[in-house]
Write a protein that holds these residues in place. Structure first.
Motif, mmCIF file in Angstrom:
data_model
loop_
_atom_site.group_PDB
_atom_site.id
_atom_site.type_symbol
_atom_site.label_atom_id
_atom_site.label_comp_id
_atom_site.label_asym_id
_atom_site.label_seq_id
_atom_site.Cartn_x
_atom_site.Cartn_y
_atom_site.Cartn_z
ATOM 1 N N TRP A 51 4.244 4.935 2.689
ATOM 2 C CA TRP A 51 4.996 6.184 2.888
ATOM 3 C C TRP A 51 4.103 7.322 3.373
ATOM 4 N N ASN A 52 2.774 7.177 3.201
ATOM 5 C CA ASN A 52 1.859 8.192 3.724
ATOM 6 C C ASN A 52 1.246 7.790 5.057
ATOM 7 N N TRP A 92 8.124 7.460 9.947
ATOM 8 C CA TRP A 92 9.412 7.464 9.242
ATOM 9 C C TRP A 92 10.564 7.294 10.219
ATOM 10 N N LYS A 120 0.417 1.230 12.848
ATOM 11 C CA LYS A 120 -0.475 0.140 12.442
ATOM 12 C C LYS A 120 -0.716 0.173 10.942
ATOM 13 N N CYS A 121 -0.998 1.364 10.438
ATOM 14 C CA CYS A 121 -1.224 1.496 9.000
ATOM 15 C C CYS A 121 0.037 1.156 8.225
ATOM 16 N N ASP A 132 -5.194 -8.675 17.774
ATOM 17 C CA ASP A 132 -4.195 -7.755 17.219
ATOM 18 C C ASP A 132 -2.828 -8.018 17.825
ATOM 19 N N TRP A 191 2.438 -0.970 9.090
ATOM 20 C CA TRP A 191 2.613 -2.421 9.042
ATOM 21 C C TRP A 191 1.604 -3.064 8.106
ATOM 22 N N GLY A 192 0.388 -2.499 8.097
ATOM 23 C CA GLY A 192 -0.648 -3.067 7.240
ATOM 24 C C GLY A 192 -0.390 -2.837 5.766
ATOM 25 N N ASN A 193 0.371 -1.790 5.439
ATOM 26 C CA ASN A 193 0.583 -1.456 4.032
ATOM 27 C C ASN A 193 1.950 -1.861 3.506
ATOM 28 N N GLY A 215 0.849 -1.191 0.000
ATOM 29 C CA GLY A 215 0.000 0.000 0.000
ATOM 30 C C GLY A 215 0.879 1.234 0.000
ATOM 31 N N ASN A 268 2.969 10.783 10.585
ATOM 32 C CA ASN A 268 3.760 10.279 9.466
ATOM 33 C C ASN A 268 5.253 10.424 9.756
ATOM 34 N N LYS A 279 -8.554 -6.634 20.356
ATOM 35 C CA LYS A 279 -7.256 -6.125 20.794
ATOM 36 C C LYS A 279 -6.286 -7.255 21.069
ATOM 37 N N LYS A 327 0.023 7.262 8.680
ATOM 38 C CA LYS A 327 0.071 8.202 9.797
ATOM 39 C C LYS A 327 0.131 7.504 11.138
ATOM 40 N N HIS A 353 0.304 -9.431 4.996
ATOM 41 C CA HIS A 353 -0.771 -8.872 5.800
ATOM 42 C C HIS A 353 -2.094 -9.580 5.523
#
Lengths: 468, 468
Positions: free
Chosen positions: A338-339, A431, A344-345, A377, A347-349, A335, A427, A374, A341, A355
Motif C-alpha cells: 500500500w506504500n 493505487w 514494480k515494488c 525481468d 508487484w514485488g510486495n 510486504g 503511490n 532487464k 511508489k 515473488h
C-alpha cells in the motif's frame, strides 16, 4: 490513526495556537486574558496580516482535511449503501451459497480432481528417491520430473475443458490447487537437485546447510513432502523455520477473521455486484464503448473492496491460519504494497511467496544463463501475466487475453510514466492501476460468464448458481 | 501534498527499505545483490517473521492509505457526477440566473431598500457629530443611537414581510446588507463613545491612541464612515492598518476565483440540488421520518460542497478583493477552522470579523457587567444562533427555528461529548457537525420554499425562478 503520528508535534503546537487564540478572543472558559491590555485591544483590533489560504501566508497545516476526507468517504458510501438497500431490498442469503456447496453432483468431479493431484506429488517423491539412490541419472530424472509437471499442468486443463459436469467454482478451486502444487513440485525437484549437487558455499554456517550431508535421505519422506505441500510457501527447503507452539488465540483470531470476511464478501457479491450484473443487457465483448465505460465505472468500487477483502482474507488470515496450525515460522506473506511508489515494488510486495518463487526459480536461473537483468525481468513478468490469465480464464472457458494485456499495459505505464510520478504521486499511480487494472479486467470475465448463463434480467438468480 | 511533509522522513526511510527489498529479490534494474550470498539464499529462503498486519509486527506505516482514500473519493464522486449527467442531462444554464437578475420589476424594491440604508448611516454620523460637539448629552445620544439601530433592524424586516413585490434573492441581499450595517453602526457608536470617554490606557504607545485627542473631529467624516462601512470588518477603529498599494495581480486572482466559483456554485445548484428538490413530493415539515432521513442524506454532499465553496468565495475571495481594493491591511478573515478540535474553536475561527465583533461588543461588555464567563459565552452563542435563524428564515417567511435548535443541539454536543472526543476525534466530530448541522437545516428551509412554489415535479423550473 497511527499514520498521523509523525505529524503529532506539528499538530499539537498549531492546536495550541488555536486554543490560545480562542482564549484570547474570549471563547474559552478558563481565566480571562491579561496580555495584551484589553482596552488596547478594544481600540486597535486590526493589524496587517494575510489570509491563511493566500499564497503569502506560508500556512501549511491542513491536517483536519484528512479527517474531512475520511468522513466524506464514509458518508458517501453509507449513502450508496442505503440507496442500494432501498432499491433492491436485502439480497444477502448465505444459505444459497451453502446449499450450492452441498449439492454433491456439482462438486464430486472437482473433489476427485484434487484427490488425483496426490498422484503427481507421490510420483515426484519417488523420482527424488530414485535420483538420491542413484538408480536414475540426473538428466533422466530431470526429464521425468518435467514430464510429471507437464502432465500435472495438462491434466486439470483437459478435465476442466472437456468435463462439462464440473462446476465453475470447483474448476477454480482445483485449477488453483494444481497450479500451486505445480509451483511447489518444481521448487521441490530443483531444490533437491541443488542439495544433491552440493552447491553449498564453503563458508556456510547455517544449520540447514551443515546438516545437509548427514540428513539427506531423511528428508525424502511423505511427511516432509506433505508438510511442504501444506505449508504457506512455494519454495522448498529442508528444515523450515518453526515457531515453538501453536497459539490458540492466533488460530481463533484468524478463523474469526476468515468467517466474518467471507460473509462480507458474499454480501458484497450478492447485494452490490449482482444487481449491477443484472442491470446490464449485454456481455462486455458486445457492448458499445460508452455503456462499457459506464458499467466498468459502476464495478470499480465493489470490485476494489472485494479485492482488498479477498487479499486480506487470503494473504493475511488464511495463510497465517495455515502457518499457525503447522508452526510455520515465516509469516512474511505480503510486504507493505500500500506504500509502494512504483508498480514494480507493488508487484514485488503484493504476494511474497509467489515473488520468492519467481526470484528463486525463474529470475536467478535466468541470470545464471547470462540473460540480462532487464530481459529476465521482462520474461518473469510475461510468465506471471500469462499465469494470471490462465488461472482466471480457463475455468470460465473464455480466453480473451484481457488480463494479460492489462498487465502488459501496466508494465508500459510503469516504464513510460514511472519517471514522471515519484513519491506520493507514484503511490497514487499504483493505487489507480490497482483500481482500474487487472482486477477490473478480471471482473469483466465474471460479468460475461454471468451474462452468458443468465441473459436478459433474470430476477432472483444468484452468483452462486451462476458458478455452477 | 503539503500536509504530509512532517511524515516525509519516516516515509522515505521506509520506501528505502522497500527498494532495498525489491533489489534484493531481483525486481530492480540496478546491479545484482552481493550480500547475502545468493546460494545461501537459495537454500534457506525462509526466516521466522511476523506478517505486517499482525499486531506483533509493530508496523505502522500506512501512508499510502491516504492516497488510496483520496483516489477513492475522487472516483466515487466522478461516478456520481457522471451518473447525474446521464440521468438528467446538462441542466446548468447561467443565462437563467442572469435573466432573472435583469428583470427589473423583481429587483427595484431591494435596490431601493439598500439605498435607503444610507439614511441610517448618515443619521449615526450626525448623532456622533452632535455628541462630539456636546450639543447632545451622552445618555441622550446613546438612546438616539439605539433608536436609530432599532429602526434599522425593523425597517427591512417590515418591508420584506409586507412588500410582496420583493424577490427572495433581493430580500436576502438587502437583509444581509442591513444586518452588516447594523453591526457596523453599533460598533461605530460604541467605539466613538469609548474614544470620547478617553478610556485609554496610560501606557498606550500605539499611534491610533496617541493621535486620539488631536484628530478627534477629523474622523467624524462621511469619507471615514463610508470607508469603514465598505471595509471587510465589523469593528470600527480610527486609522485602520493599510497596505502600501493596490496589487493588481491579487485583485485579478480573487476576481477570477469569484467568477469561477460562482459558476461552479450555480452549476451545483442547478445540476445536483435542483433534481433532488424536484424528486421530493413533500416539504420537510410534512414528510414522514424515513423519507426525511433519505432526503437529508441525499442533500448532505451537495450542500456541504456548496457551503465550502461559498465560504471560500465569501471569506477568502470576496473579502480579500474588497480589502485589496481599499488597501485594508487586516486580512485575517478566517482561522484554520478545518483543524479545529472543538466546536468552540470552530465557531471562533469560522468567521473572524463576526467573532471579533462578538468579543468586542458583546462578550467583553458582558464581562464588565460582572456576568460570569460561562453565562456570557452562552448569551453570545444564543444571540448568534438567533441572528442566524433571523437572516435565513425571514426572507423565506418561514420561521420554524430549526437552525436555532440545530445550533443549540451542537452546543449540547460540544458540552457533553467534547470530553470524549479529543484531538483527531474531536476534529472528526467538528466535521460531522459541520456536515450534518446548521448548514443542512438551512437547506431544508430552501427545499421547503422551493416545494411551496413548485409542488409536484414541475419540469424545467429553475431555482433562480424559485428565488423570485
Amino acid at each position: 490513526m497511527s499514520a498521523a503520528e509523525p505529524e503529532a508535534c506539528a499538530l499539537s503546537s498549531s492546536s495550541l495556537d488555536v486554543e490560545e487564540k480562542c482564549q484570547y478572543y474570549g471563547n474559552s472558559s478558563s481565566d480571562p486574558p491579561t496580555e495584551p491590555h484589553p482596552d488596547m485591544d478594544m481600540f486597535c483590533c486590526h493589524s496587517v496580516q494575510d489570509s491563511l489560504l493566500s499564497s503569502d501566508s506560508r500556512f501549511t497545516n491542513y491536517r483536519g482535511i484528512l479527517n474531512w476526507i475520511i468522513i466524506l468517504l464514509i458518508l458517501t458510501h453509507a449513502h450508496l449503501f442505503l440507496d442500494n438497500f432501498i432499491q433492491h431490498g436485502f439480497l444477502i442469503d448465505l444459505r444459497k451459497v451453502l446449499e450450492h456447496l452441498m449439492e454433491d453432483h456439482y462438486n464430486w468431479p472437482s473433489v476427485n480432481l484434487i484427490l488425483a493431484a496426490n498422484m503427481f506429488a507421490i510420483a515426484a517423491l519417488l523420482l527424488e528417491r530414485c535420483l538420491d539412490k542413484g538408480t536414475l541419472s540426473p538428466s533422466a530424472g530431470h526429464c521425468l520430473h518435467l514430464g510429471n509437471l507437464g502432465l500435472l499442468t495438462l491434466f486439470p486443463a483437459v478435465i476442466i475443458l472437456y468435463d462439462t459436469s464440473i462446476s465453475t467454482g470447483g474448476a477454480y478451486f482445483s485449477l488453483w490447487t494444481y497450479t500451486v502444487l505445480g509451483l511447489k513440485l518444481y521448487s521441490y525437484q530443483e531444490t533437491n537437485s541443488w542439495y544433491r549437487q552440493g552447491s553449498v558455499p564453503s563458508s556456510g554456517t547455517d544449520k540447514c546447510v551443515l546438516h545437509e550431508t548427514k540428513k539427506h535421505i531423511e528428508h525424502l519422506t511423505i511427511k516432509d513432502l506433505y508438510y511442504f505441500l501444506l505449508a504457506p510457501t512455494l519454495c522448498y527447503q529442508r528444515n523450515f523455520p518453526f515457531t515453538p507452539r501453536v497459539r490458540i488465540n492466533v488460530l481463533c483470531k484468524t478463523l474469526i477473521e476468515m468467517v466474518v470476511l467471507t460473509q462480507i464478501i458474499v454480501g458484497v457479491v450478492q447485494q452490490w455486484i449482482e444487481p449491477i450484473f443484472q442491470r446490464s443487457e449485454n456481455s462486455f465483448s458486445n457492448m458499445d464503448i460508452t455503456t462499457r465505460v459506464e458499467h466498468l465505472m459502476e464495478l470499480v468500487a465493489p470490485n476494489h473492496f472485494l479485492w482488498l477483502m479477498f487479499s486480506f482474507l487470503f494473504s493475511h488470515s488464511y495463510l497465517n491460519f495455515c502457518a499457525e496450525l503447522l508452526c510455520f515460522g515465516d509469516r512474511h506473506f505480503y510486504g507493505d504494497w500500500w506504500n509502494a511508489k512504483t508498480l514494480k515494488c507493488f508487484w514485488g510486495n503484493w504476494n511474497i511467496p509467489l515473488h520468492k518463487w519467481r526470484y528463486r526459480h525463474l529470475y536467478t536461473p535466468l541470470l545464471k544463463k547470462r540473460v540480462s537483468q532487464k530481459q529476465a525481468d521482462l520474461l518473469v513478468f510475461l510468465m506471471s501475466a500469462a499465469l494470471c490469465e490462465y488461472v482466471i480464464a480457463l475455468p470460465l472457458h473464455s480466453c480473451r487475453l484481457w488480463i494479460f494485456f492489462m498487465m502488459i499495459f501496466e508494465l508500459l505505464v510503469d516504464v513510460y510514466l514511472g519517471d514522471y510520478f515519484k513519491g506520493n504521486y507514484g503511490n497514487g499511480l499504483v493505487w489507480l492501476c490497482f483500481l482500474l487494472g487487472p482486477p477490473l479486467a478480471m471482473m469483466t470475465y465474471f460479468h460475461d460468464h454471468y451474462m452468458s448463463h443468465h441473459g436478459q434480467h433474470p430476477p432472483g438468480l444468484s452468483v452462486a448458481e451462476c458458478l455452477s
